[in-house]
Design a protein around this motif. Structure first.
Motif, short mmCIF file in Angstrom:
data_model
loop_
_atom_site.label_atom_id
_atom_site.label_comp_id
_atom_site.label_asym_id
_atom_site.label_seq_id
_atom_site.Cartn_x
_atom_site.Cartn_y
_atom_site.Cartn_z
N ARG A 1 -5.74 5.27 -1.78
CA ARG A 1 -5.25 4.59 -0.58
C ARG A 1 -6.04 3.33 -0.25
O ARG A 1 -6.17 2.93 0.89
N SER A 2 -6.59 2.72 -1.27
CA SER A 2 -7.16 1.36 -1.27
C SER A 2 -8.48 1.17 -0.56
O SER A 2 -9.27 0.34 -0.97
N ILE B 1 -4.96 -0.73 5.37
CA ILE B 1 -5.14 -2.18 5.37
C ILE B 1 -6.11 -2.58 6.48
O ILE B 1 -5.92 -2.21 7.63
N ASP C 1 -0.08 1.39 5.57
CA ASP C 1 1.18 0.85 5.06
C ASP C 1 1.80 1.90 4.15
O ASP C 1 1.32 2.12 3.04
N ALA D 1 4.60 1.87 2.49
CA ALA D 1 5.20 1.32 1.27
C ALA D 1 4.15 1.17 0.17
O ALA D 1 4.44 1.38 -1.01
N LEU D 2 2.94 0.80 0.56
CA LEU D 2 1.85 0.65 -0.40
C LEU D 2 1.03 1.93 -0.54
O LEU D 2 0.21 2.02 -1.45
N ASP D 3 1.24 2.87 0.38
CA ASP D 3 0.41 4.06 0.49
C ASP D 3 -1.06 3.66 0.51
O ASP D 3 -1.89 4.13 -0.28
N ALA D 4 -1.37 2.73 1.44
CA ALA D 4 -2.71 2.16 1.50
C ALA D 4 -3.10 1.86 2.93
O ALA D 4 -2.26 1.55 3.77
#
Length: 86
Positions: free
Chosen positions: A59-60, A77, A70, A72-75
């Protein structure tokens, strides 16, 4: 330790909880996420909780309050840095 971020309906991160691995059977993400969600619910902790990684291995990034999730990105931010005033 497993880390879980509470998000609101707009994807805003409200807070992060740390859960002992033994409380979620020592599993790894993504299998550990529903276990952590159920564990918190069993303690009466309401909300939408998503597992996050202190080492940013999924998850970034490791989020904090004010971050965004987010789907859509599964991240997670990071919020933009505040603008400096001259």
């Amino acid at each position: 330790m497993a880390h879980f971020a509470e998000i609101d309906n707009g994807g805003n991160v409200l807070r992060v909880h740390v859960i002992n691995n033994s409380d979620i059977d020592g599993g790894d993400f993504p299998d550990s996420e529903p276990l952590g969600q159920a564990y918190q619910a069993s303690l009466g902790i309401a909300g939408t909780w998503l597992q996050c990684s202190y080492s940013a291995s999924f998850r970034s990034a490791y989020p904090g309050p004010g971050w965004q999730y987010d789907p859509a990105l599964d991240a997670f931010i990071e919020p933009p840095a505040p603008e400096e005033t001259p």
